[in-house]
Scaffold this active site. Sequence first.
Site, PDB file in Angstrom:
ATOM      1  N   GLY A  76      40.633  20.061  40.315  1.00  0.00           N
ATOM      2  CA  GLY A  76      41.403  18.994  39.690  1.00  0.00           C
ATOM      3  C   GLY A  76      41.224  18.992  38.182  1.00  0.00           C
ATOM      4  NE  ARG A 114      42.447  20.591  44.732  1.00  0.00           N
ATOM      5  CZ  ARG A 114      41.349  20.125  44.147  1.00  0.00           C
ATOM      6  NH1 ARG A 114      40.239  20.839  44.179  1.00  0.00           N
ATOM      7  NH2 ARG A 114      41.356  18.965  43.511  1.00  0.00           N
ATOM      8  CG  ASP A 145      31.765  19.597  44.580  1.00  0.00           C
ATOM      9  OD1 ASP A 145      32.995  19.710  44.374  1.00  0.00           O
ATOM     10  OD2 ASP A 145      31.290  18.765  45.369  1.00  0.00           O
ATOM     11  CB  THR A 203      34.901  16.580  38.253  1.00  0.00           C
ATOM     12  OG1 THR A 203      35.292  15.604  39.221  1.00  0.00           O
ATOM     13  CG2 THR A 203      33.393  16.524  38.095  1.00  0.00           C
ATOM     14  CG  ASP A 260      35.760  12.105  41.486  1.00  0.00           C
ATOM     15  OD1 ASP A 260      36.419  11.087  41.203  1.00  0.00           O
ATOM     16  OD2 ASP A 260      36.165  12.988  42.264  1.00  0.00           O
ATOM     17  CG  ASP A 291      31.618  14.198  42.343  1.00  0.00           C
ATOM     18  OD1 ASP A 291      31.888  14.893  41.344  1.00  0.00           O
ATOM     19  OD2 ASP A 291      32.249  14.264  43.408  1.00  0.00           O
ATOM     20  NE  ARG A 318      37.560  14.020  48.510  1.00  0.00           N
ATOM     21  CZ  ARG A 318      38.008  15.212  48.164  1.00  0.00           C
ATOM     22  NH1 ARG A 318      39.275  15.532  48.389  1.00  0.00           N
ATOM     23  NH2 ARG A 318      37.213  16.087  47.566  1.00  0.00           N
TER      24      ARG A 318
END
Length: 333
Positions: free
Chosen positions: A21, A82, A113, A136, A138, A140, A182
Amino acid sequence: MWNTNNMGNKLKHIGVLTSGGDAPGMNAAIRAVVRACTHYNIKVSGISEGYQGLIDNELRGMDARSVAHIINRGGTILKSARCQNFRTKEGRQKAHENLKKNNIDALVVIGGDGSFTGASIFSSEFNIPVIGVPGTIDNDIYGTDFTIGYDTALNCVVEAMDRIRDTATSHNRLFFIECMGRDSGFIALNAGIAGGATEILIPEDNKSIDDLVDKLKSSRASNKTSNIVLVAEGDQLGDTFKLAEKTEKLLPEYSIRVSVLGHIQRGGNPSCADRVLASRLGVSAVEQLLAGHSGIMVGVQNSSVTTVSLHDAISRKPGIDTDLVHVADIVSL
């Protein structure tokens, strides 16, 4: 400035790609990688559309001028995709053949990741030096306090909350706002505190619908004129629209609306913090390769650039800040 006497002299050509992303600040990271290569007299090629471009041999030479005026742009000039083919040995073999064909000695991979998983496998299979740069929204990724794009996404969510609150106050409405997250609640937790959410629902916190209803009842009893529930898309209570319907049945006195922020969180000009972070990590990625390192991710911890193995970045997850959860519970009264 690094001591170039300690750097290997075999590295002549670096490839850079963005994968997964998109995140605001990826262009700033590309720019930093290219200009660091220029500074150290290393050839650099941009690889289009992530690993798919590596398989399709979609490469182009880059220099300091080719990345002018991109530090302020969202998205990625190299584009991202992707790539299912890269999950296969045959796909990775073709990618390796293209690297050899173009005399590329090492890779800088900007992504999350999933991107790092591909990079780690590819590096171990073909002994290609690889450095990961965390991009990213996120936040994360283990091994860094912040990922590229996270700060910009936070600001986007907070701005949206501020705008929606104007409507919520004008009509005494309850809004459910869904933000990205998510698998993690970093965006929701921090934006929820900054935006004054009445309740914050994140995957890491097992709140029930009863907990939510009790909080909203308490808020109403204290004459709060507007209420916003910020929901991370991966929260365990499930679909935000269905959650809003259940809540409205339990609290019919509320007029409830749902707003899903979606992909607007990914776009837009990167914030100052993301531009600086991307610049630091892009330069560090090149310098790590020059120092002979591979299989690591560059990140930032306690304001200093640091490194962690790609294995740890992939396999470990940063925990949510329980102190912030405590703060959120108190300030949302």
